[in-house]
Scaffold this motif. Sequence first.
Motif, PDB file in Angstrom:
ATOM      1  N   LEU A   3      -9.358  14.024  60.711  1.00 27.90           N
ATOM      2  CA  LEU A   3     -10.826  13.479  59.879  1.00 27.90           C
ATOM      3  C   LEU A   3     -10.595  14.172  58.607  1.00 27.90           C
ATOM      4  O   LEU A   3      -9.764  15.194  58.344  1.00 27.90           O
ATOM      5  CB  LEU A   3     -11.814  14.195  60.498  1.00 27.90           C
ATOM      6  CG  LEU A   3     -12.323  13.878  61.978  1.00 27.90           C
ATOM      7  CD1 LEU A   3     -13.494  14.695  62.406  1.00 27.90           C
ATOM      8  CD2 LEU A   3     -12.688  12.295  62.000  1.00 27.90           C
ATOM      9  N   THR A   4     -10.942  13.275  57.457  1.00 29.92           N
ATOM     10  CA  THR A   4     -10.937  13.968  56.243  1.00 29.92           C
ATOM     11  C   THR A   4     -12.282  14.417  55.727  1.00 29.92           C
ATOM     12  O   THR A   4     -13.427  14.054  55.459  1.00 29.92           O
ATOM     13  CB  THR A   4     -10.514  13.081  55.178  1.00 29.92           C
ATOM     14  OG1 THR A   4      -9.373  12.320  55.565  1.00 29.92           O
ATOM     15  CG2 THR A   4     -10.600  13.749  53.692  1.00 29.92           C
ATOM     16  N   ALA A   5     -12.317  15.996  55.662  1.00 31.11           N
ATOM     17  CA  ALA A   5     -13.464  16.776  55.749  1.00 31.11           C
ATOM     18  C   ALA A   5     -13.365  18.025  54.777  1.00 31.11           C
ATOM     19  O   ALA A   5     -12.119  18.570  54.688  1.00 31.11           O
ATOM     20  CB  ALA A   5     -14.222  17.018  57.096  1.00 31.11           C
ATOM     21  N   ARG A   6     -14.515  18.483  54.176  1.00 30.55           N
ATOM     22  CA  ARG A   6     -14.407  19.718  53.619  1.00 30.55           C
ATOM     23  C   ARG A   6     -14.863  20.783  54.776  1.00 30.55           C
ATOM     24  O   ARG A   6     -15.631  20.482  55.783  1.00 30.55           O
ATOM     25  CB  ARG A   6     -15.346  19.825  52.575  1.00 30.55           C
ATOM     26  CG  ARG A   6     -14.834  19.154  51.398  1.00 30.55           C
ATOM     27  CD  ARG A   6     -15.647  19.167  50.315  1.00 30.55           C
ATOM     28  NE  ARG A   6     -15.848  20.533  49.953  1.00 30.55           N
ATOM     29  CZ  ARG A   6     -16.576  20.981  48.983  1.00 30.55           C
ATOM     30  NH1 ARG A   6     -17.118  20.170  48.170  1.00 30.55           N
ATOM     31  NH2 ARG A   6     -16.687  22.327  48.747  1.00 30.55           N
ATOM     32  N   ALA A   7     -14.159  21.986  54.886  1.00 29.69           N
ATOM     33  CA  ALA A   7     -14.463  23.159  56.115  1.00 29.69           C
ATOM     34  C   ALA A   7     -14.186  24.318  55.368  1.00 29.69           C
ATOM     35  O   ALA A   7     -13.960  24.363  54.282  1.00 29.69           O
ATOM     36  CB  ALA A   7     -13.246  22.706  57.124  1.00 29.69           C
ATOM     37  N   VAL A   8     -14.935  25.472  56.205  1.00 32.18           N
ATOM     38  CA  VAL A   8     -15.038  26.619  55.657  1.00 32.18           C
ATOM     39  C   VAL A   8     -14.425  27.401  57.110  1.00 32.18           C
ATOM     40  O   VAL A   8     -14.470  27.244  57.985  1.00 32.18           O
ATOM     41  CB  VAL A   8     -16.557  27.386  55.379  1.00 32.18           C
ATOM     42  CG1 VAL A   8     -16.961  26.745  54.142  1.00 32.18           C
ATOM     43  CG2 VAL A   8     -17.083  27.300  56.603  1.00 32.18           C
ATOM     44  N   SER A   9     -13.608  28.340  56.613  1.00 28.70           N
ATOM     45  CA  SER A   9     -12.900  29.222  57.509  1.00 28.70           C
ATOM     46  C   SER A   9     -13.853  30.362  57.680  1.00 28.70           C
ATOM     47  O   SER A   9     -14.173  31.151  56.905  1.00 28.70           O
ATOM     48  CB  SER A   9     -11.565  29.800  57.149  1.00 28.70           C
ATOM     49  OG  SER A   9     -10.789  30.681  57.946  1.00 28.70           O
ATOM     50  N   VAL A  10     -14.206  30.733  58.832  1.00 25.28           N
ATOM     51  CA  VAL A  10     -15.225  31.869  59.378  1.00 25.28           C
ATOM     52  C   VAL A  10     -14.610  32.708  60.472  1.00 25.28           C
ATOM     53  O   VAL A  10     -13.652  32.544  61.279  1.00 25.28           O
ATOM     54  CB  VAL A  10     -16.509  31.255  60.049  1.00 25.28           C
ATOM     55  CG1 VAL A  10     -17.078  30.512  59.004  1.00 25.28           C
ATOM     56  CG2 VAL A  10     -16.126  30.761  61.320  1.00 25.28           C
ATOM     57  N   ALA A  11     -15.041  33.890  60.469  1.00 21.09           N
ATOM     58  CA  ALA A  11     -14.899  34.816  61.532  1.00 21.09           C
ATOM     59  C   ALA A  11     -16.169  34.978  62.315  1.00 21.09           C
ATOM     60  O   ALA A  11     -17.157  34.935  61.862  1.00 21.09           O
ATOM     61  CB  ALA A  11     -14.521  36.347  60.914  1.00 21.09           C
TER      62      ALA A  11
END
Length: 177
Positions: A6-14
């Motif tokens: 999928l082409t998406a914006r994402a955030v990396s989280v803890a």
Amino acid sequence: GVETTLTARAVSVALAPGAREFGQLRNLETPAAPAFPAAAITPFGRGKIAAIFFTAGQVYAKDHPAALRTFLHDLARELFPQPMVEVAGSDVDVTVARNHGRLLVHLVNTSGPHATEGIINAIAPVGPVELKIRHPRAPASITLAPSGQALRYTFREGVIAVAVPQVPIHEIVVVTP
């Protein structure tokens, strides 16, 4: 699990303590980088809450990918393993309400080319729509509103099984206790 692109914006989280990862995201531009959670589920009060860490709404609005629908369905099932209403047979939106002791299950026909057409001149009726409604006891009656048409149903082990023959645009299944 199933992998899809999928082409998406994402955030990396803890993740917070007690949170559980649900799905994984990988950056195809840096394939050696570790995966990070697509979503997480955590206890909240007497229930659970989920958070999605990528732009699922934008991806769905653009392409309607089946893999995303499956992901969202599976996530919702984690939160609601026994939903009040389950639908099979047709593409309808469901809203549940109560009014004067009756359970109202609104069915809205969402078929048609919504993604490609600005104005839709006609929507074909859908159906039959098969419902499973979790209910504490057998109902006195089940009817359609506004027509008042009585519907046949079965009740077994806390589940009403009923079929709505057709949903032109909007029908309401009225469960009278």
